[in-house]
Design an enzyme around this catalytic site. Structure first.
Site, PDB file in Angstrom:
ATOM      1  N   ASP A 105      12.189  -3.785  -7.681  1.00  0.00           N
ATOM      2  CA  ASP A 105      12.892  -3.996  -6.416  1.00  0.00           C
ATOM      3  C   ASP A 105      14.071  -3.016  -6.393  1.00  0.00           C
ATOM      4  OD1 ASP A 105      14.156  -5.056  -4.200  1.00  0.00           O
ATOM      5  OD2 ASP A 105      14.211  -7.111  -4.901  1.00  0.00           O
ATOM      6  N   PHE A 154      10.583 -10.522   0.632  1.00  0.00           N
ATOM      7  CA  PHE A 154      10.362 -11.355  -0.549  1.00  0.00           C
ATOM      8  C   PHE A 154       8.924 -11.858  -0.608  1.00  0.00           C
ATOM      9  CE2 PHE A 154      10.760 -15.056  -3.302  1.00  0.00           C
ATOM     10  CZ  PHE A 154      11.525 -14.524  -4.317  1.00  0.00           C
TER      11      PHE A 154
HETATM   12  P1  IMP Z   1      15.225  -5.628  -9.614  1.00  0.00           P
HETATM   13  O1  IMP Z   1      16.057  -5.712 -10.848  1.00  0.00           O
HETATM   14  O2  IMP Z   1      16.046  -5.749  -8.343  1.00  0.00           O
HETATM   15  O3  IMP Z   1      14.314  -4.420  -9.571  1.00  0.00           O
HETATM   16  O4  IMP Z   1      14.327  -6.930  -9.561  1.00  0.00           O
HETATM   17  C1  IMP Z   1      13.275  -7.091 -10.407  1.00  0.00           C
HETATM   18  C2  IMP Z   1      12.999  -8.543 -10.709  1.00  0.00           C
HETATM   19  O5  IMP Z   1      13.427  -9.404  -9.644  1.00  0.00           O
HETATM   20  C3  IMP Z   1      11.504  -8.741 -10.840  1.00  0.00           C
HETATM   21  O6  IMP Z   1      11.078  -8.594 -12.173  1.00  0.00           O
HETATM   22  C4  IMP Z   1      11.296 -10.136 -10.277  1.00  0.00           C
HETATM   23  O7  IMP Z   1      11.439 -11.097 -11.300  1.00  0.00           O
HETATM   24  C5  IMP Z   1      12.412 -10.311  -9.278  1.00  0.00           C
HETATM   25  N1  IMP Z   1      12.005  -9.993  -7.892  1.00  0.00           N
HETATM   26  C6  IMP Z   1      12.321  -8.919  -7.149  1.00  0.00           C
HETATM   27  N2  IMP Z   1      11.768  -8.969  -5.935  1.00  0.00           N
HETATM   28  C7  IMP Z   1      11.053 -10.121  -5.900  1.00  0.00           C
HETATM   29  C8  IMP Z   1      10.216 -10.747  -4.902  1.00  0.00           C
HETATM   30  O8  IMP Z   1       9.994 -10.253  -3.774  1.00  0.00           O
HETATM   31  N3  IMP Z   1       9.636 -11.923  -5.262  1.00  0.00           N
HETATM   32  C9  IMP Z   1       9.815 -12.510  -6.481  1.00  0.00           C
HETATM   33  N4  IMP Z   1      10.592 -11.969  -7.426  1.00  0.00           N
HETATM   34  C10 IMP Z   1      11.200 -10.784  -7.156  1.00  0.00           C
END
Ligand code: IMP
Length: 177
Positions: A105, A154
């Site tokens: 994300d 999401f």
């Molecule tokens: P980042 O650190 O913002 O890249 O987020 C990564 C982590 O956030 C992932 O490994 C997921 O556990 C969680 N995450 C991010 N986006 C989503 C989503 O749309 N649905 C569910 N979990 C998410």
């Protein structure tokens, strides 16, 4: 088709067949790229457990797998707070590592994983992710193997959760309200 988890409603977004087809494609690429080597897949729990299980069965060269844990997410918004990487039991010095993520994300989680891994002197590190949100990504690392790019909304299912729920859904659902 819609599902309700706690206070949120989600609509069907990606079917299991499409997900598995895309995983088979990156499995083929990994098999070709790592032929003659023995990469160590490093799954980032909890969300990657189903993806890792399906991906490893599509990898046709010798390979190994291990899991680490690191969470940065609470509810439907990135908390911005990244915790420590735990569970790196293997000696990864000189190894070819493929980080296996459920979703990239903002990229904060990946950043933390990559920083920690680099301290252990692996031979190479590549990244495989089931889902990638290019509009949200702020990281500097290249995402080498992407099963599916998705918009910045999401989602739940196929290992991904909303407050711990929805990981058991076979398809992937997107939030509607
Ligand atoms: P980042 O650190 O913002 O890249 O987020 C990564 C982590 O956030 C992932 O490994 C997921 O556990 C969680 N995450 C991010 N986006 C989503 C989503 O749309 N649905 C569910 N979990 C998410």
């Amino acid at each position: 088709m819609k599902v309700t988890l706690k206070d949120k409603t989600f609509a069907l977004y990606l079917r299991e067949e499409e997900i598995l087809g895309n995983i088979a494609e990156i499995g083929k690429r990994i098999s070709a790229d790592y032929a003659g080597r023995t990469p160590l897949l490093l799954g980032v729990l909890n969300g990657s457990f189903l993806f890792a299980a399906d991906l490893i069965r599509e990898v046709k060269c010798d390979c190994q797998i291990t899991f680490v844990k690191l969470a940065s997410y609470i509810g439907t918004g990135s908390s911005g707070e990244v915790r420590e990487l735990v569970g790196l039991a293997e000696d990864i010095r000189g190894r070819d590592i493929i980080v296996v993520e459920d979703i990239v994300d903002t990229g904060l989680t990946l950043e933390k994983v990559m920083d920690t891994l680099q301290k252990h002197s692996p031979a190479s590190v590549k990244v495989a992710t089931l889902l990638y949100k290019p509009e949200a990504y702020k990281g500097k690392h290249k995402i080498d193997y992407v099963a599916m790019e998705i918009p910045n909304a999401f989602i739940v299912g196929y290992g991904l959760d909303y407050d711990g729920l929805g990981r058991n859904l076979r398809d992937i659902y997107q939030i509607v309200s």
